[in-house]
Design a protein around this motif. Structure first.
Motif, PDB file in Angstrom:
ATOM      1  N   PRO A 141      35.269  19.782   6.396  1.00 52.95           N
ATOM      2  CA  PRO A 141      34.527  20.556   5.399  1.00 52.95           C
ATOM      3  C   PRO A 141      33.024  20.271   5.460  1.00 52.95           C
ATOM      4  O   PRO A 141      32.631  19.113   5.559  1.00 52.95           O
ATOM      5  N   GLY A 142      32.244  21.332   5.462  1.00 54.73           N
ATOM      6  CA  GLY A 142      30.775  21.177   5.432  1.00 54.73           C
ATOM      7  C   GLY A 142      30.134  20.953   6.794  1.00 54.73           C
ATOM      8  O   GLY A 142      28.914  21.081   6.928  1.00 54.73           O
ATOM      9  N   ALA A 143      30.919  20.593   7.808  1.00 58.84           N
ATOM     10  CA  ALA A 143      30.313  20.309   9.122  1.00 58.84           C
ATOM     11  C   ALA A 143      29.832  21.601   9.780  1.00 58.84           C
ATOM     12  O   ALA A 143      30.441  22.661   9.600  1.00 58.84           O
ATOM     13  N   HIS A 144      28.725  21.501  10.524  1.00 60.62           N
ATOM     14  CA  HIS A 144      28.191  22.644  11.270  1.00 60.62           C
ATOM     15  C   HIS A 144      28.376  22.416  12.769  1.00 60.62           C
ATOM     16  O   HIS A 144      28.370  21.275  13.238  1.00 60.62           O
ATOM     17  N   LEU A 145      28.524  23.533  13.480  1.00 62.70           N
ATOM     18  CA  LEU A 145      28.816  23.458  14.911  1.00 62.70           C
ATOM     19  C   LEU A 145      27.789  24.278  15.693  1.00 62.70           C
ATOM     20  O   LEU A 145      27.632  25.474  15.438  1.00 62.70           O
ATOM     21  N   LEU A 146      27.109  23.628  16.650  1.00 67.11           N
ATOM     22  CA  LEU A 146      26.218  24.359  17.545  1.00 67.11           C
ATOM     23  C   LEU A 146      26.969  24.654  18.832  1.00 67.11           C
ATOM     24  O   LEU A 146      27.539  23.744  19.444  1.00 67.11           O
ATOM     25  N   LEU A 147      26.986  25.910  19.235  1.00 59.22           N
ATOM     26  CA  LEU A 147      27.563  26.288  20.528  1.00 59.22           C
ATOM     27  C   LEU A 147      26.393  26.637  21.445  1.00 59.22           C
ATOM     28  O   LEU A 147      25.751  27.677  21.277  1.00 59.22           O
ATOM     29  N   VAL A 148      26.107  25.731  22.368  1.00 60.54           N
ATOM     30  CA  VAL A 148      24.940  25.878  23.241  1.00 60.54           C
ATOM     31  C   VAL A 148      25.426  26.276  24.633  1.00 60.54           C
ATOM     32  O   VAL A 148      26.231  25.561  25.235  1.00 60.54           O
ATOM     33  N   GLY A 149      24.933  27.405  25.125  1.00 59.68           N
ATOM     34  CA  GLY A 149      25.395  27.898  26.426  1.00 59.68           C
ATOM     35  C   GLY A 149      25.685  29.380  26.304  1.00 59.68           C
ATOM     36  O   GLY A 149      25.837  29.888  25.194  1.00 59.68           O
ATOM     37  N   ASP A 150      25.746  30.061  27.447  1.00 62.85           N
ATOM     38  CA  ASP A 150      26.102  31.480  27.347  1.00 62.85           C
ATOM     39  C   ASP A 150      27.267  31.816  28.271  1.00 62.85           C
ATOM     40  O   ASP A 150      27.742  30.970  29.017  1.00 62.85           O
ATOM     41  N   ALA A 151      27.720  33.066  28.166  1.00 61.92           N
ATOM     42  CA  ALA A 151      28.835  33.520  29.000  1.00 61.92           C
ATOM     43  C   ALA A 151      28.252  33.857  30.366  1.00 61.92           C
ATOM     44  O   ALA A 151      27.619  34.879  30.541  1.00 61.92           O
ATOM     45  N   MET A 152      28.445  32.958  31.325  1.00 61.72           N
ATOM     46  CA  MET A 152      27.707  33.048  32.579  1.00 61.72           C
ATOM     47  C   MET A 152      28.414  33.863  33.649  1.00 61.72           C
ATOM     48  O   MET A 152      27.801  34.485  34.488  1.00 61.72           O
ATOM     49  N   PHE A 153      29.716  33.791  33.647  1.00 63.04           N
ATOM     50  CA  PHE A 153      30.464  34.398  34.746  1.00 63.04           C
ATOM     51  C   PHE A 153      31.376  35.516  34.229  1.00 63.04           C
ATOM     52  O   PHE A 153      32.568  35.538  34.496  1.00 63.04           O
ATOM     53  N   GLY A 154      30.785  36.416  33.410  1.00 57.36           N
ATOM     54  CA  GLY A 154      31.500  37.607  32.962  1.00 57.36           C
ATOM     55  C   GLY A 154      32.453  37.380  31.793  1.00 57.36           C
ATOM     56  O   GLY A 154      33.360  38.176  31.589  1.00 57.36           O
ATOM     57  N   GLU A 155      32.213  36.296  31.007  1.00 53.81           N
ATOM     58  CA  GLU A 155      33.130  36.050  29.878  1.00 53.81           C
ATOM     59  C   GLU A 155      32.569  36.554  28.550  1.00 53.81           C
ATOM     60  O   GLU A 155      32.728  35.923  27.511  1.00 53.81           O
ATOM     61  N   ASP A 156      31.909  37.720  28.575  1.00 51.25           N
ATOM     62  CA  ASP A 156      31.290  38.231  27.340  1.00 51.25           C
ATOM     63  C   ASP A 156      32.316  38.494  26.242  1.00 51.25           C
ATOM     64  O   ASP A 156      32.031  38.322  25.058  1.00 51.25           O
ATOM     65  N   ALA A 157      33.536  38.890  26.637  1.00 52.14           N
ATOM     66  CA  ALA A 157      34.569  39.162  25.636  1.00 52.14           C
ATOM     67  C   ALA A 157      34.895  37.885  24.849  1.00 52.14           C
ATOM     68  O   ALA A 157      35.195  37.939  23.655  1.00 52.14           O
ATOM     69  N   TYR A 158      34.808  36.753  25.518  1.00 52.95           N
ATOM     70  CA  TYR A 158      35.107  35.490  24.835  1.00 52.95           C
ATOM     71  C   TYR A 158      34.045  35.194  23.772  1.00 52.95           C
ATOM     72  O   TYR A 158      34.361  34.710  22.683  1.00 52.95           O
ATOM     73  N   GLU A 159      32.802  35.510  24.091  1.00 52.78           N
ATOM     74  CA  GLU A 159      31.730  35.293  23.111  1.00 52.78           C
ATOM     75  C   GLU A 159      32.011  36.115  21.845  1.00 52.78           C
ATOM     76  O   GLU A 159      31.897  35.621  20.724  1.00 52.78           O
ATOM     77  N   GLN A 160      32.423  37.376  22.050  1.00 53.40           N
ATOM     78  CA  GLN A 160      32.772  38.239  20.907  1.00 53.40           C
ATOM     79  C   GLN A 160      33.926  37.618  20.125  1.00 53.40           C
ATOM     80  O   GLN A 160      33.924  37.600  18.900  1.00 53.40           O
TER      81      GLN A 160
END
Ligand code: UDP
Ligand code: GLC
Length: 424
Positions: A252-271
């Motif tokens: 509870p209350g914790a925040h999460l940074l996701l650093v990095g992008d979808a590099m090899f065609g994984e744009d659907a995963y980002e969505q």
């Protein structure tokens, strides 16, 4: 601090006593110009040979400018799309359709290879294309294997072709962990050609990075007393960012940074990550920062560095970086992480795909009960995973291969492609 301000890697062959004349001329070959971990590794290694090396990429992209900034000349040969379409799990039909493209790229590598003593293939596609080029030009080939050739990651056909091709054409295979070596042998690769070189990181990047955790929290709207967690991996289902989001249910209350992008065609995963966070009502606690060049600064700012891969990781640079940042690391067990982290001593290992276990381990390190875990981790990382150690191990293997195949740098090629080198 931007990674581009990284002090240059020492030029490996110009040490006193060796002189400058016996530097091997190495052509580094990679199919991608995106900045994945393997390509960040490549830029450090190639830089160390910059006086006599060049790189051959199958596409243009950020790796090209990164190499050029470091003094490594780059040849870009845009590979036909058919080659790009071959993926880890591709069928025989798709692989067969790529053969003409493979031949074209091989011919282009062969034309360039004539001015070099050794070919260094930094990816599987690079090794497949460089193999025939090595044979035609009698230039020894080293494959730097960054992947686990297991069924979790590759089809049976892919593993069969990769190992047989390597046995036929590669004089040496550099592996990034014992796990990677075992999987290569298990898949049919010749273990006698392998040598281990762990990734190494320039510690100065972490020593010099100035961080302001309070400012980062302010920018992201994270309360001063909330736990700030970070995953620093490209967005891909097997990197398991979804497991970190699920763990927020138990934090509870914790925040999460996701650093990095979808590099090899994984744009659907980002969505998928975005809609998943919204559905679980943790959207305001998940911060997607995209690809960043200031990883040391960010890793020093967060409370815990998470590594959440859902299947065994070949090595895992982010783990040694977290250790160097002096931030506790919680990582998924299996593969490289088991060789890097001593559970409870230098970090925490948790089962793959288990958000509750992940949350437990995070809560545990947040209590600080692990004492001087981060100091031990940092000392371990500096001792075992320095950039100098990596360059030394890589250089040793390349020299072994050159000696075994009878090539003295600049003497011209009299190599026996595929000749065996000892692993010690
Ligand atoms: N990385 C980066 N910027 C980002 C996310 C990651 O520079 O926004 C770097 C990270 O610091 C690490 C590499 O990408 O050096 C990822 O390597 P790793 O071996 O952990 O995983 P890979 O993506 O190669 O499988
Ligand atoms: C690959 C692997 C990663 C490793 C990196 C550098 O990208 O997935 O585990 O750390 O190569 O060797």
């Amino acid at each position: 601090m931007s990674e581009h301000t990284d002090p240059p890697a020492p030029s490996i062959m110009s040490s006193p006593g060796r002189g400058g004349d016996d530097r091997p001329r190495i052509l580094f070959v990679d199919h991608t110009a995106a900045l994945g971990g393997a390509e960040l590794y490549l830029s450090d290694v190639a830089e160390a040979y910059r006086a006599t090396a060049a790189a051959f990429l199958f596409q243009d992209g950020p790796l090209r400018s990164r190499l050029e900034d470091r003094g490594v000349p780059v040849h870009v040969f845009e590979a036909p799309a058919a080659l790009d379409n071959v993926r880890k799990g591709s069928s025989i039909g798709r692989a067969a359709a790529a053969v003409p493209a493979l031949v074209r790229v091989s011919v282009a590598i062969a034309q360039t290879a004539r001015s070099f003593d050794l070919l260094f293939a930094n990816s599987q596609k690079a090794m497949i294309c460089a193999g025939p080029a090595a044979a035609w030009t009698q230039t020894p080939l080293v494959w730097c294997l960054h992947d686990l050739l297991t069924e979790d990651h590759f089809s049976r056909l892919n593993r069969w072709v990769a190992t047989r091709w390597a046995n036929l054409f590669a004089s040496g295979v550099l592996v990034n962990s014992e796990a990677t070596r075992s999987a290569f042998i298990e898949a049919g690769g010749d273990g006698r050609r392998t040598a281990l070189a762990y990734n190494g990181i320039n510690t100065a990047l972490f020593d010099d990075a100035v961080t302001d955790s309070a400012a980062l929290r302010r920018d992201l709207g994270i309360p001063a007393d909330a736990a700030m967690l970070g995953v620093f991996s490209r967005l891909a289902p097997w990197k398991g960012q979804h497991v970190a989001i699920e763990a927020l249910d138990h934090l509870p209350g914790a925040h999460l940074l996701l650093v990095g992008d979808a590099m090899f065609g994984e744009d659907a995963y980002e969505q998928r990550l975005q809609s998943m966070a919204a559905r679980r009502a943790v959207g305001d606690r998940v911060h997607l920062l995209g690809f960043r060049n200031d990883i040391p600064r960010l890793m020093k700012a967060v409370d815990v560095v998470l590594h959440t891969s859902t299947s065994a990781e070949p090595f895992g640079r982010v783990i040694i970086e977290g250790m160097m940042a002096g931030t506790p690391v919680v990582a998924t067990m299996g593969g490289g992480p088991d060789e890097i982290i001593e559970d409870g001593e230098t970090g925490r290992l948790v089962p793959a795909g288990d958000p509750e276990a992940l949350a437990d381990a995070i809560n545990h390190v947040l209590t600080g009960e692990d004492g001087d875990l981060v100091d031990r981790a940092r000392r371990q990382a500096e001792a075992r995973f320095s950039r100098a150690a990596m360059l030394r191990d890589v250089d040793q293997h390349l020299r072994d291969v050159l000696a075994e195949t009878g090539v003295t740098p600049t003497s011209g090629h009299c190599a026996r492609p595929g000749a065996r080198v000892s692993s010690d």
